[in-house]
Write a protein that holds these residues in place. Structure first.
Motif, PDB file in Angstrom:
ATOM      1  N   LYS A 194       1.917   2.294  -3.324  1.00 25.85           N
ATOM      2  CA  LYS A 194       0.994   2.543  -3.932  1.00 25.85           C
ATOM      3  C   LYS A 194       0.570   4.054  -3.832  1.00 25.85           C
ATOM      4  O   LYS A 194       0.041   4.971  -4.248  1.00 25.85           O
ATOM      5  CB  LYS A 194      -0.251   1.754  -3.824  1.00 25.85           C
ATOM      6  CG  LYS A 194      -0.272   0.271  -4.261  1.00 25.85           C
ATOM      7  CD  LYS A 194      -1.497  -0.121  -4.474  1.00 25.85           C
ATOM      8  CE  LYS A 194      -1.581  -1.678  -5.055  1.00 25.85           C
ATOM      9  NZ  LYS A 194      -2.993  -2.496  -4.113  1.00 25.85           N
ATOM     10  N   ASN A 195       0.704   5.002  -2.287  1.00 23.63           N
ATOM     11  CA  ASN A 195       0.784   5.998  -1.534  1.00 23.63           C
ATOM     12  C   ASN A 195       1.418   6.912  -1.221  1.00 23.63           C
ATOM     13  O   ASN A 195       1.603   7.289  -0.106  1.00 23.63           O
ATOM     14  CB  ASN A 195      -0.579   5.509  -0.349  1.00 23.63           C
ATOM     15  CG  ASN A 195      -1.410   4.871  -1.508  1.00 23.63           C
ATOM     16  OD1 ASN A 195      -2.805   5.237  -1.579  1.00 23.63           O
ATOM     17  ND2 ASN A 195      -2.194   3.633  -1.159  1.00 23.63           N
TER      18      ASN A 195
ATOM     19  N   ASP B 174       1.215  -1.156  -0.151  1.00 19.53           N
ATOM     20  CA  ASP B 174      -0.261  -0.261  -0.160  1.00 19.53           C
ATOM     21  C   ASP B 174       1.277   1.316   0.592  1.00 19.53           C
ATOM     22  O   ASP B 174       0.508   2.093  -0.573  1.00 19.53           O
ATOM     23  CB  ASP B 174      -1.107  -0.001   0.870  1.00 19.53           C
ATOM     24  CG  ASP B 174      -2.247  -1.092   0.862  1.00 19.53           C
ATOM     25  OD1 ASP B 174      -2.312  -1.222  -0.084  1.00 19.53           O
ATOM     26  OD2 ASP B 174      -2.622  -1.046   1.827  1.00 19.53           O
TER      27      ASP B 174
ATOM     28  N   ARG C 219      -7.745  10.386  -4.042  1.00 20.01           N
ATOM     29  CA  ARG C 219      -7.069  10.942  -5.044  1.00 20.01           C
ATOM     30  C   ARG C 219      -8.662  11.790  -5.734  1.00 20.01           C
ATOM     31  O   ARG C 219      -8.387  12.781  -6.290  1.00 20.01           O
ATOM     32  CB  ARG C 219      -7.585   9.462  -5.880  1.00 20.01           C
ATOM     33  CG  ARG C 219      -5.922   8.792  -5.881  1.00 20.01           C
ATOM     34  CD  ARG C 219      -5.394   7.648  -6.713  1.00 20.01           C
ATOM     35  NE  ARG C 219      -3.891   7.298  -6.299  1.00 20.01           N
ATOM     36  CZ  ARG C 219      -3.556   6.227  -5.325  1.00 20.01           C
ATOM     37  NH1 ARG C 219      -4.484   5.905  -5.462  1.00 20.01           N
ATOM     38  NH2 ARG C 219      -2.874   6.028  -5.349  1.00 20.01           N
TER      39      ARG C 219
ATOM     40  N   PHE D 175       1.188  10.206  -0.639  1.00 24.88           N
ATOM     41  CA  PHE D 175      -0.001  10.700   0.347  1.00 24.88           C
ATOM     42  C   PHE D 175       0.510  10.578   2.008  1.00 24.88           C
ATOM     43  O   PHE D 175       0.580  11.101   3.108  1.00 24.88           O
ATOM     44  CB  PHE D 175      -1.198  10.147   0.466  1.00 24.88           C
ATOM     45  CG  PHE D 175      -2.172  10.244   1.593  1.00 24.88           C
ATOM     46  CD1 PHE D 175      -2.899  11.367   1.462  1.00 24.88           C
ATOM     47  CD2 PHE D 175      -2.793   9.313   2.325  1.00 24.88           C
ATOM     48  CE1 PHE D 175      -4.117  11.524   1.878  1.00 24.88           C
ATOM     49  CE2 PHE D 175      -3.860   9.123   3.565  1.00 24.88           C
ATOM     50  CZ  PHE D 175      -3.975  10.434   2.666  1.00 24.88           C
TER      51      PHE D 175
ATOM     52  N   GLY E 268      -9.097   5.726   0.229  1.00 21.45           N
ATOM     53  CA  GLY E 268      -8.439   6.860  -1.078  1.00 21.45           C
ATOM     54  C   GLY E 268      -8.745   8.137  -0.765  1.00 21.45           C
ATOM     55  O   GLY E 268     -10.079   8.190  -0.991  1.00 21.45           O
TER      56      GLY E 268
END
Length: 283
Positions: free
Chosen positions: A15-16, A12, A259, A19, A257
């Protein structure tokens, strides 16, 4: 200075990463220091009547002041809480919201409508529902492990593949559209409408489109009813939309999420969340 951690699985985090790093970079402006922690390096322990956490070669007998749990791991969250750490979201929220069966059980017990849903079955052949069905794993997220099932043969194959850890639902009459309400504590921060023309899944990460959405008074009251059931910190509450335009509860994203939030609104959700955390730590 309050010391905290942000928990991620390595997958994760990849992917993030953007953030996650915003929390670390913006924390000092809120009087905080945040450290990135990977769950695969954590072991939970106890000795002489006291709990501890082993992180790699480090032993934590005293927990951090707070933890932002983006890992969906309720066991680690529970250990931290028992050691005196404030965890955002709590272990209870993480446990319930990452099990779709538990989530539907709790929401429907409080009168929150959804499509007909079955879970916890041992005999999947005699489920008493008509095809096509929507099949989901209990712990899936982001639209992964969600399937349209057209026959008993398909259902049996998925039951075997997922070892029965699934739920099945009637297919909504308005597939490919949902509403996500981003919520912080007891407040609705913003909403987006997600749509897909090519799939019954509306997830943005799977190619769906998203736009800002304004809740009606009736819809707002429904979201607030959900928020009254548990003590949430930062979550996304998802609703399907039936053929009459009425909301049907779908699921709650624990490590939600953002986005679509950044795409459609000019807001710094990290700053807002950190301010919320700071205010809750001084209570």
């Amino acid at each position: 200075m309050k010391n905290g951690i942000i928990l991620y699985t390595r997958e994760d985090y990849k992917k993030n990463q953007w953030f996650a790093e915003r929390f670390i970079e913006e924390a000092p402006s809120q009087g905080m220091d945040i450290r990135l922690i990977f769950t695969d390096l954590i072991a939970l322990g106890s000795e002489n009547g006291r709990l501890f956490i082993q992180y790699g070669s480090e032993r934590w007998d005293t927990p951090p002041d707070f933890a932002i749990n983006r890992s969906r791991n309720s066991g680690i969250a529970r250990q931290l809480e028992l050691m005196g750490c404030r965890v955002f979201n709590s272990s209870v929220v993480t446990d319930v919201c990452n099990d779709k069966g538990k989530t539907h059980q709790l929401m429907n017990a409080h009168g929150i409508r959804s499509v007909k849903t079955l879970y916890g079955l041992s005999d999947w052949e005699n489920h008493g529902m008509e095809y096509p069905l929507i099949l989901k794993t209990l712990s899936g997220h982001g639209g992964n492990e969600v399937h349209k099932v057209d026959s008993q043969e398909q259902l049996s194959a998925f039951v075997a593949a997922y070892d029965g850890q699934i739920l099945i639902q009637e297919m909504c009459q308005n597939p490919g559209t949902d509403i996500r309400a981003f919520c912080l504590g007891s407040e609705i921060i913003a909403c987006v409408k997600r749509q897909s023309k090519d799939s019954f899944k509306s997830n943005y990460s799977l190619g769906g489109k998203a736009e800002a959405y304004s809740l009606s008074e009736r819809e707002c009251q429904l979201v607030m009813s959900v928020l009254s059931i548990m003590e949430f910190d930062f979550v996304g509450i998802d609703f399907l939309v039936d053929e009459n335009g009425e909301f049907l509860f779908n699921e709650i994203e624990d490590a939600v999420g953002t986005r679509t939030l950044y795409q459609n609104y000019e807001m710094n959700i990290v700053e807002i969340y950190l301010s919320y955390i700071r205010n809750n730590l001084v209570k």
